[in-house]
Structures are given as C-alpha cells and as structure tokens.
Design a protein around this motif. Structure first.
Motif, PDB file in Angstrom:
ATOM      1  N   PHE A   1     -21.301  12.512   6.340  1.00  0.00           N
ATOM      2  CA  PHE A   1     -22.638  12.483   6.915  1.00  0.00           C
ATOM      3  C   PHE A   1     -23.672  13.126   5.994  1.00  0.00           C
ATOM      4  O   PHE A   1     -24.806  12.705   5.938  1.00  0.00           O
ATOM      5  CB  PHE A   1     -22.640  13.194   8.272  1.00  0.00           C
ATOM      6  N   MET A   2     -23.254  14.178   5.283  1.00  0.00           N
ATOM      7  CA  MET A   2     -24.131  14.837   4.314  1.00  0.00           C
ATOM      8  C   MET A   2     -23.234  15.359   3.188  1.00  0.00           C
ATOM      9  O   MET A   2     -22.627  16.417   3.298  1.00  0.00           O
ATOM     10  CB  MET A   2     -24.936  15.967   4.944  1.00  0.00           C
ATOM     11  N   THR A   3     -23.165  14.599   2.107  1.00  0.00           N
ATOM     12  CA  THR A   3     -22.190  14.855   1.053  1.00  0.00           C
ATOM     13  C   THR A   3     -22.793  15.663  -0.097  1.00  0.00           C
ATOM     14  O   THR A   3     -23.983  15.975  -0.110  1.00  0.00           O
ATOM     15  CB  THR A   3     -21.631  13.528   0.518  1.00  0.00           C
ATOM     16  N   SER A   4     -21.955  15.971  -1.055  1.00  0.00           N
ATOM     17  CA  SER A   4     -22.367  16.680  -2.275  1.00  0.00           C
ATOM     18  C   SER A   4     -21.761  15.954  -3.473  1.00  0.00           C
ATOM     19  O   SER A   4     -20.843  16.463  -4.118  1.00  0.00           O
ATOM     20  CB  SER A   4     -21.876  18.133  -2.237  1.00  0.00           C
ATOM     21  N   LEU A   5     -22.277  14.728  -3.710  1.00  0.00           N
ATOM     22  CA  LEU A   5     -21.714  13.864  -4.754  1.00  0.00           C
ATOM     23  C   LEU A   5     -20.215  13.704  -4.536  1.00  0.00           C
ATOM     24  O   LEU A   5     -19.807  13.286  -3.454  1.00  0.00           O
ATOM     25  CB  LEU A   5     -22.054  14.422  -6.145  1.00  0.00           C
ATOM     26  N   GLU A   6     -19.379  14.083  -5.529  1.00  0.00           N
ATOM     27  CA  GLU A   6     -17.936  13.869  -5.398  1.00  0.00           C
ATOM     28  C   GLU A   6     -17.180  15.152  -5.082  1.00  0.00           C
ATOM     29  O   GLU A   6     -15.970  15.237  -5.281  1.00  0.00           O
ATOM     30  CB  GLU A   6     -17.385  13.232  -6.692  1.00  0.00           C
ATOM     31  N   MET A   7     -17.872  16.157  -4.575  1.00  0.00           N
ATOM     32  CA  MET A   7     -17.208  17.418  -4.243  1.00  0.00           C
ATOM     33  C   MET A   7     -16.098  17.180  -3.222  1.00  0.00           C
ATOM     34  O   MET A   7     -16.253  16.415  -2.276  1.00  0.00           O
ATOM     35  CB  MET A   7     -18.219  18.412  -3.680  1.00  0.00           C
TER      36      MET A   7
ATOM     37  N   MET B   1     -17.429  13.466 -18.393  1.00  0.00           N
ATOM     38  CA  MET B   1     -17.937  13.027 -17.089  1.00  0.00           C
ATOM     39  C   MET B   1     -17.548  11.577 -16.854  1.00  0.00           C
ATOM     40  O   MET B   1     -17.832  10.712 -17.678  1.00  0.00           O
ATOM     41  CB  MET B   1     -19.466  13.156 -17.052  1.00  0.00           C
ATOM     42  N   LYS B   2     -16.853  11.320 -15.752  1.00  0.00           N
ATOM     43  CA  LYS B   2     -16.515   9.957 -15.343  1.00  0.00           C
ATOM     44  C   LYS B   2     -17.304   9.622 -14.087  1.00  0.00           C
ATOM     45  O   LYS B   2     -17.094  10.235 -13.036  1.00  0.00           O
ATOM     46  CB  LYS B   2     -15.017   9.832 -15.050  1.00  0.00           C
TER      47      LYS B   2
ATOM     48  N   LEU C   1     -13.039  22.562  -2.561  1.00  0.00           N
ATOM     49  CA  LEU C   1     -11.867  22.676  -3.434  1.00  0.00           C
ATOM     50  C   LEU C   1     -12.212  22.395  -4.888  1.00  0.00           C
ATOM     51  O   LEU C   1     -11.537  22.869  -5.791  1.00  0.00           O
ATOM     52  CB  LEU C   1     -10.787  21.682  -2.996  1.00  0.00           C
ATOM     53  N   THR C   2     -13.285  21.594  -5.082  1.00  0.00           N
ATOM     54  CA  THR C   2     -13.690  21.209  -6.439  1.00  0.00           C
ATOM     55  C   THR C   2     -15.209  21.230  -6.540  1.00  0.00           C
ATOM     56  O   THR C   2     -15.900  21.115  -5.527  1.00  0.00           O
ATOM     57  CB  THR C   2     -13.213  19.790  -6.794  1.00  0.00           C
ATOM     58  N   PRO C   3     -15.734  21.337  -7.755  1.00  0.00           N
ATOM     59  CA  PRO C   3     -17.181  21.233  -7.942  1.00  0.00           C
ATOM     60  C   PRO C   3     -17.611  19.772  -7.973  1.00  0.00           C
ATOM     61  O   PRO C   3     -16.796  18.858  -7.768  1.00  0.00           O
ATOM     62  CB  PRO C   3     -17.384  21.884  -9.313  1.00  0.00           C
ATOM     63  N   CYS C   4     -18.903  19.543  -8.209  1.00  0.00           N
ATOM     64  CA  CYS C   4     -19.419  18.204  -8.419  1.00  0.00           C
ATOM     65  C   CYS C   4     -20.264  18.217  -9.689  1.00  0.00           C
ATOM     66  O   CYS C   4     -20.643  19.283 -10.181  1.00  0.00           O
ATOM     67  CB  CYS C   4     -20.242  17.734  -7.228  1.00  0.00           C
ATOM     68  N   THR C   5     -20.527  17.024 -10.198  1.00  0.00           N
ATOM     69  CA  THR C   5     -21.265  16.884 -11.453  1.00  0.00           C
ATOM     70  C   THR C   5     -22.548  16.107 -11.235  1.00  0.00           C
ATOM     71  O   THR C   5     -22.515  14.939 -10.827  1.00  0.00           O
ATOM     72  CB  THR C   5     -20.403  16.165 -12.508  1.00  0.00           C
ATOM     73  N   VAL C   6     -23.687  16.741 -11.464  1.00  0.00           N
ATOM     74  CA  VAL C   6     -24.977  16.045 -11.428  1.00  0.00           C
ATOM     75  C   VAL C   6     -25.037  15.137 -12.657  1.00  0.00           C
ATOM     76  O   VAL C   6     -24.820  15.604 -13.781  1.00  0.00           O
ATOM     77  CB  VAL C   6     -26.137  17.064 -11.439  1.00  0.00           C
ATOM     78  N   PRO C   7     -25.289  13.827 -12.474  1.00  0.00           N
ATOM     79  CA  PRO C   7     -25.227  12.902 -13.616  1.00  0.00           C
ATOM     80  C   PRO C   7     -26.048  13.336 -14.818  1.00  0.00           C
ATOM     81  O   PRO C   7     -25.577  13.259 -15.957  1.00  0.00           O
ATOM     82  CB  PRO C   7     -25.745  11.587 -13.029  1.00  0.00           C
ATOM     83  N   ALA C   8     -27.258  13.823 -14.603  1.00  0.00           N
ATOM     84  CA  ALA C   8     -28.109  14.204 -15.731  1.00  0.00           C
ATOM     85  C   ALA C   8     -27.583  15.432 -16.460  1.00  0.00           C
ATOM     86  O   ALA C   8     -27.861  15.615 -17.644  1.00  0.00           O
ATOM     87  CB  ALA C   8     -29.537  14.457 -15.246  1.00  0.00           C
ATOM     88  N   ALA C   9     -26.814  16.266 -15.762  1.00  0.00           N
ATOM     89  CA  ALA C   9     -26.258  17.465 -16.398  1.00  0.00           C
ATOM     90  C   ALA C   9     -25.005  17.142 -17.197  1.00  0.00           C
ATOM     91  O   ALA C   9     -24.757  17.726 -18.257  1.00  0.00           O
ATOM     92  CB  ALA C   9     -25.937  18.524 -15.342  1.00  0.00           C
ATOM     93  N   GLY C  10     -24.205  16.212 -16.668  1.00  0.00           N
ATOM     94  CA  GLY C  10     -23.029  15.754 -17.399  1.00  0.00           C
ATOM     95  C   GLY C  10     -21.836  16.679 -17.362  1.00  0.00           C
ATOM     96  O   GLY C  10     -20.819  16.413 -18.008  1.00  0.00           O
ATOM     97  N   LYS C  11     -21.927  17.779 -16.637  1.00  0.00           N
ATOM     98  CA  LYS C  11     -20.790  18.699 -16.521  1.00  0.00           C
ATOM     99  C   LYS C  11     -20.806  19.316 -15.132  1.00  0.00           C
ATOM    100  O   LYS C  11     -21.855  19.383 -14.474  1.00  0.00           O
ATOM    101  CB  LYS C  11     -20.844  19.776 -17.598  1.00  0.00           C
TER     102      LYS C  11
END
Length: 332
Positions: free
Chosen positions: A296-302, A1-2, A192-202
């Motif tokens: 306007f309403m994001t999903s972390l780095e998705m 996770m970066k 196109l890509t998933p996102c990573t919840v920081p506490a989950a780490g993946k």
C-alpha cells in the motif's frame, strides 16, 4: 545497481506514462506538470482531496486517485517532496467550489511545500484546509521530520476522508473525519534490506546479512535500533506492543488492520506476519473488522513490512465500507 529502468533521470516521467497507459479510465495528467487527477475532476458538489509525496512509494499516492478516495496526487522525484507549483495546480484542478483538503504525510519538505501551495490557492479565493498524518509510533523526531512520521496509515485517511467527500459533505466535515482517523491510527515498520534510489545508484544504508532495522522510515530513515534477525512472530510481538501501548485499547474494541509490504517482501511472508497479528488481537479481545494485506505504501525494493491498526467506531466503519474505485484500492 540492478533495476528495470532506462535512465535514472527519467524514472518518474516514464512511470507516470506507464500508469496512465494502464488506467486511462481512471486517471489523467495535467499538461506540462506532474499532477495526476481523476478523469472526471473537478467533481461538482464535492470537496477535492489532494495528497502526494516523493515517488518510490507506489501505489501511493497516484494509485489512490479515483472514486471515493483522492481527486489528485502530486508525485515528486524519488523520495523527494513535490513542488508547491505541483500542489497549487492540483488544488485548482480539483476545486469545484466546495473547497479542497490537503492530506499531508508529516515530512518537513511535504509540509512546507503543501502549506506554500495552500497559501497560493487561498490568495486566489479557493477555500483550502489540511491535515497532517503522523501515525508512525517508532520515533518522535527523525531525519526528515519534526514529530512523528506519516506512513501507511495515510491510506486509511485517504479512504475514509474520500468516502466522506464522496457523500457531498462540507470541507469542515471531511476534515473532521480525516482528523478522527489520524487520532486513531498507529503504525510501525521494520526492514531486512535497504533500497536504492535510482539517481544515487547505491543503497541508502547498509545492513549485515543477519541484521534487521526496527522502526525504519519509508525513505530508509533510521529506526529505533538494529538487532539480529528474529522469527517473524517475535518481530510482530515487538511492533504490536509499541502500537497497542501507544493507543490503549479496551476489551471489545474493533480495528482495521493493514499489513503493508515495503516493496520486496513476498505475500507469503506478509500473511505469516498477519497470522501473528490476528493471534495477538484475539488474545487481547480486540475484534478485527477488516484486514488488508499487500503493498500500500512501499519503499522501492526494500524488504520488510509495517503494521497499521485503526481503531474504529460506527462512523469510521461505515466510511471504510463505502465504495471506492481506484487503480490500487477497490471496494465495490
């Protein structure tokens, strides 16, 4: 996770501290609880507007706290509903005696916790009402919802209900225009890509290099299907077909358009998507009154985007045009 963070457990706390440092003229935080309110809350003679949800969707919702939009926002942990206590304190902080309207995205945890907070406030004699936003046409029921999900169309509810409240309208009238927006707004997204919840780490899910997910939710919930990546014009055609068929339009109708980035999509690509949206609407003789392109309403780095159409009448146009001055949405 970066990720550019310090400790996964402190991301929300530190984000709020940075938000307040950036916008001290707009926002303040209630003591000992994660509730962000207008600097001048409660505003005398005005219905209070409260919204919120899990963090990770920035600028939603705290970015929309300010003149002409929300009076308070309750940020939960990442992709996790805020607590009833947060919402209850927010209601009390913005109540000026004209009542409070809760704007809730249709997720089970959000609905349950906001309704608990509403009952707590009503028990103290505060007049509280609510609306539930369910603009996502992709799926009828999902991982976290009964019925349709609330996504980027919620921002139009904030804007238009906020403008009505700013005029000094009654709670009944503010709720009426909020429900009018909800009845006329539709959205659908893709990733196109998933996102990573920081506490989950993946990553919350996996997609192959040549895959995309259509109809995905803002927390990474499954959409309608996965398929090979296509040209953006083809993707837009599919999303627009679902949106327009869900709320039929006639020749000459006017709409506001929102092309919303999910957090990891370049503006270049959002404008390319908007090009096709504008082309489709022109072909159908649907007039574009205003277009909003950005995050306007994001999903972390998705990486991905959603399209929102709001069908307008004269009342909604006037409220959409009204002054708003918040950290993330300005119309002066």
């Amino acid at each position: 996770m970066k990720k550019l963070i310090n400790n996964p457990e402190s991301v929300v706390k530190e984000m709020i501290e940075g938000l307040l440092a950036a916008h001290p003229n707009y926002l303040r935080k209630l003591e000992n609880i994660n509730v962000i309110v207008r600097k001048d809350a409660p505003v005398e003679g005005k219905v209070g507007l409260v919204s919120g949800g899990g963090s990770g969707h920035e600028p939603a919702h705290a970015g929309y706290v300010g003149y002409g939009m929300l009076d308070a926002a309750c940020p939960g942990e990442v992709f996790t509903s805020p607590t009833p206590d947060q919402m209850y304190e927010a209601i009390k902080a913005v109540n000026s005696g004209k009542g409070v309207l809760l704007i809730i995205k249709n997720y089970t945890g959000d609905v349950m916790n906001f309704e608990m907070a509403r009952e707590m406030a009503q028990a103290e004699g505060i007049e509280v009402d609510q609306v539930i936003v369910n603009d996502d046409v992709a799926v009828e029921n999902s991982t976290w919802t009964q019925g349709r999900r609330g996504i980027a169309g919620t921002v139009f509810v904030h804007k238009i209900a906020g403008a009505k409240a700013q005029e000094g309208a009654s709670l009944k009238e503010v709720k009426r225009v909020a429900e009018k927006v909800i009845a006329n707004v539709r959205s659908m997204g893709m990733a196109l890509t998933p996102c990573t919840v920081p506490a989950a780490g993946k990553p919350s899910f996996t997609l192959q290099e040549d895959e995309m997910e259509i109809g995905i939710g803002i927390h990474g919930e499954p959409g309608t299907h996965r398929e090979k990546i296509k040209h953006v014009d083809e993707i837009v055609e599919h999303l627009m077909d679902k949106i327009i068929n869900d709320l039929p339009y006639k020749s000459g109708d006017e709409v506001a358009v929102m092309i919303n980035g999910m957090g990891g999509t370049p503006l270049m690509e959002l404008y390319i998507a908007n090009r096709k949206v504008a082309e489709i609407l022109k072909e159908k003789d649907i007039k574009v009154y205003k277009t909003y392109v950005g995050e306007f309403m994001t999903s972390l780095e998705m990486s991905g985007f959603s399209i929102t159409l709001l069908k307008l009448d004269e009342e909604l146009k006037a409220l959409l045009d009204a002054k708003a001055d918040t950290p993330a949405f300005k119309q002066l």
